[in-house]
Enzyme design. Structure first.
Site, mmCIF file in Angstrom:
data_model
loop_
_atom_site.group_PDB
_atom_site.id
_atom_site.type_symbol
_atom_site.label_atom_id
_atom_site.label_comp_id
_atom_site.label_asym_id
_atom_site.label_seq_id
_atom_site.Cartn_x
_atom_site.Cartn_y
_atom_site.Cartn_z
ATOM 1 N N TYR A 100 0.724 -0.955 -0.020
ATOM 2 C CA TYR A 100 -0.038 -0.100 -0.083
ATOM 3 C C TYR A 100 0.934 1.283 -0.128
ATOM 4 O O TYR A 100 0.165 2.362 -0.185
ATOM 5 C CB TYR A 100 -1.059 0.032 1.305
ATOM 6 C CG TYR A 100 -2.339 -0.434 0.675
ATOM 7 C CD1 TYR A 100 -3.140 0.071 -0.154
ATOM 8 C CD2 TYR A 100 -3.137 -1.732 1.427
ATOM 9 C CE1 TYR A 100 -4.342 -0.452 -0.540
ATOM 10 C CE2 TYR A 100 -4.016 -2.099 1.082
ATOM 11 C CZ TYR A 100 -4.825 -1.430 0.108
ATOM 12 O OH TYR A 100 -5.905 -1.763 -0.146
ATOM 13 N N GLU A 122 -1.214 -30.416 15.085
ATOM 14 C CA GLU A 122 -1.683 -29.814 13.809
ATOM 15 C C GLU A 122 -2.868 -28.773 14.151
ATOM 16 O O GLU A 122 -2.799 -27.476 13.681
ATOM 17 C CB GLU A 122 -2.228 -30.938 12.953
ATOM 18 C CG GLU A 122 -2.845 -30.148 11.815
ATOM 19 C CD GLU A 122 -3.233 -31.386 10.772
ATOM 20 O OE1 GLU A 122 -2.710 -32.446 10.634
ATOM 21 O OE2 GLU A 122 -4.086 -30.951 9.752
ATOM 22 N N ASP A 139 -3.282 -35.104 11.563
ATOM 23 C CA ASP A 139 -4.393 -35.912 11.358
ATOM 24 C C ASP A 139 -3.478 -37.108 10.596
ATOM 25 O O ASP A 139 -2.509 -36.901 10.007
ATOM 26 C CB ASP A 139 -5.308 -35.176 10.513
ATOM 27 C CG ASP A 139 -6.218 -34.215 11.326
ATOM 28 O OD1 ASP A 139 -6.297 -34.749 12.375
ATOM 29 O OD2 ASP A 139 -6.995 -33.279 10.525
#
Lengths: 420, 420
Positions: A163, A249, A301
């Protein structure tokens, strides 16, 4: 018989725990602690992978790596570079930047280091050329902005950087990409440029460290934990009596362990990036591992995505390969949930999920990756996953009760040294 | 002339600040602080909206609200309910649950309270009926699991809850939806059931509070800040010498303010949920506002989404209307970035973004919402946004320098009491 058992117990909340699978296999905490002490001392003594460098492998001349530089070195490197350009302009030759290539053709997985590194190909970016004039102007502007950040000693995000000159940069991918170029050109990490990523990780447990001058005791951070700071250069003074780092996780598992103050039963530091690892968490994990010399055990997982996350922590992502030395944590052990755990811990059929076509494809792709191939145990597990076409989340353990994770599964894993 | 100015200044980093728009309009910090003290004292004295209840409005019999209950009350409420069902079964009438309807037809925006509440419509969920047998079985199971959580006094996530009985629940939307039913039936908040949402908010600044027994001083949390705890029931002992709470939509702005320790210049508490507000952050903000009686000023993007976020903090989301009393924070002031700021602060054209068709539609929809309509200032701003078809992010202020937000924009806004 069941009645009798129930009557014997005074605490009603404990009644259901009698039937927890494998609870009886658990030995005393002292025995498990001894296992962890052995792991910890072996981890602090070897650590060879962690200290090996490109020069040790004779790759220093053909590979490129960035380092953490102090603000004043970044500043003087930029000044030297600009001075050189000025000389070139004054001698009538215009100017051009020599920019390291970051394409995948210029990337290399180095098994000895167990991470992806960048090779030494570079290309010229002359100002006096229609195809590169814009990019070289953008590069000059980014260099100027970075110089300003160093002078002021403040940190900004990539979005802030964009920006400051939207007219020139046009869209953020352009300023982001040149920022990575500048990192490579100056030979320093993006953190050294004081450009930071937004944080999302949290840490709790047996760790004391300083964040921007404030001392933080992570055993006194309640359940919420301490937000991992976005700027690693203001993190320091790490102290710990932990025996290992538990990398988690998902948020839900983290909350369970934080509430149960698992780190008090088995001294550890618990850290999570709540899903896909962000740069701040990766830098923080690396710093903990390096300074405290602790083994890292990962709880993800049981799906290709979990293993992918493990690999990003372990050997880096492709688009930041130039900084893999600082962003990766070597020698992370895969504790669970592993595909073989599904049968081993009798995870009920309805808590396992069928893998989608995409999952299976991702799994097969992972089997081709060097970082998986070099670990026979991982290959075996991944093969099993692809064969059975079943996946499971960490939360699947809740089918045995909410605290099965912290009270049975993890202690048993540690006791059996069941990591790969 | 420009040369002369430069030579006068010794710190080169300050040279560019001379040209910052509006810098010269800034008065001394003492004057701005006085403005804030006035705001703070008016906020702690009125607070009428905050304490008004459904009974005050004569709506208690036609509207339904939940309250925070202690674990033991939740437990005994469940036991009473189950006892009633047992009696019903033993008397040969089977059993059914009376479940409050949570559909939008049963929702009501109450202007006096400035939030959405649930009306009193209920429906029966009999076990001996083909269409409701499954749902009543699920309801019974959820009640049993909640009872277990109360006995053990532990917290779990919705995902954990789902995994305790995948066979019955089938997918998580079913257990989630019945969980909300159970909250309404028992008349207590979801936090009272010890089922928590994962956290993503952070807080920093002039606040001391206890998280699960640990005292946290948020002025000593470095740049990373303190992660907001997922379980509000273990948060307490709030103390503060702040004059206001600064609610920030985005992470990048939060980082800027945390690094600059903005809260030391203007005593405040800075909080962000990093985008869409999560339940934990909403509960935390509500608790701060209620206990500390501080005004809340919001800094969001100048787009319909920013206003939507403001509205979720302020008057709640539709799907949790039964708990709006606990989740909403009344009387949040819209500090910035407001559509009128774009011209007022001369945000460069290239830092403004054109609104998409979808943005414009969302903006027009918001104009029809009660919570916008009741604030004429907001309507005016939103009309301007829809008319100019321009939006801007907080980061657009970086076009005037990285620290323009903390050094000019916010102080000036505070000085001019420029909030709506």
């Amino acid at each position: 018989m069941a009645d009798k058992k129930k009557r014997r117990r005074t605490d009603p909340s404990d009644s259901d725990q009698q039937h927890l699978p494998f609870r009886n296999s658990l030995k005393s905490d002292e025995i498990i602690l001894q296992t962890l002490k052995d792991l910890c001392s072996s981890s602090s003594s070897d650590g060879a992978t962690g200290t090996l460098t490109l020069s040790d492998l004779g790759l220093a001349s053909t590979c490129r790596e960035v380092a953490d530089l102090s603000l004043s070195s970044v500043q003087s490197t930029i000044e030297t570079l600009i001075l050189r350009l000025t000389h070139s302009i004054l001698s009538g030759q215009g100017f051009s930047f020599s920019v390291p290539s970051r394409s995948s053709a210029n990337q290399l997985y180095v098994p000895e280091l167990d991470r992806i590194v960048l090779k030494d190909k570079s290309s010229l970016r002359p100002f006096a050329n229609v195809s590169t004039v814009r990019k070289s102007a953008v590069t000059t502007r980014i260099l100027q902005l970075i110089h300003q950040l160093c002078t002021k000693n403040i940190h900004v995000t990539k979005r802030d950087l964009f920006y400051t000159d939207v007219k020139l940069f046009q869209d953020q991918t352009q300023s982001d990409s040149v920022l990575d170029d500048v990192s490579c050109m100056l030979g320093c990490t993006r953190s050294s440029l004081n450009v930071i990523a937004s944080e999302k990780g949290v840490v709790v447990g047996r760790l004391i460290f300083s964040d921007n001058g404030d001392m933080i005791d992570c055993t006194k951070m309640g359940m919420g934990g301490k937000a991992i700071p976005p700027n690693i250069d203001r993190v320091g003074d790490m102290q710990s009596d932990a025996l290992f780092i538990l990398l988690v996780e998902k948020d839900a598992a983290y909350i369970r362990l934080a509430e149960d103050r698992f780190y008090n039963r088995f001294p550890c530091i618990i850290v999570t990036a709540k899903g896909q690892p962000d740069v701040a968490t990766r830098l923080f994990l690396r710093k903990m591992k390096t300074e405290l010399k602790l083994p890292v055990l990962a709880l993800v997982d049981s799906d290709p995505y979990g293993l992918k996350i493990l690999s990003v922590y372990g050997c880096g992502s492709k688009n930041m390969s130039y900084d893999s030395a600082n962003l990766t944590t070597p020698d992370i052990k895969w504790l669970g949930i592993r595909p073989s755990d599904l049968d081993k811990y009798s995870i009920p059929e309805q808590c396992r999920l069928p893998m989608t076509e995409q999952d299976i494809k991702t799994g097969k792709d992972l089997l081709e990756e060097d970082f998986v191939k070099k670990n026979p145990g991982w290959v075996e597990e991944l093969n099993l996953m692809v064969k059975t076409k079943q996946k499971a989340e960490i939360q699947a353990l809740s089918s045995f009760g909410f605290q099965y994770l912290s009270e049975v599964y993890l202690p048993l894993k540690l006791q059996q040294q069941d990591w790969l």
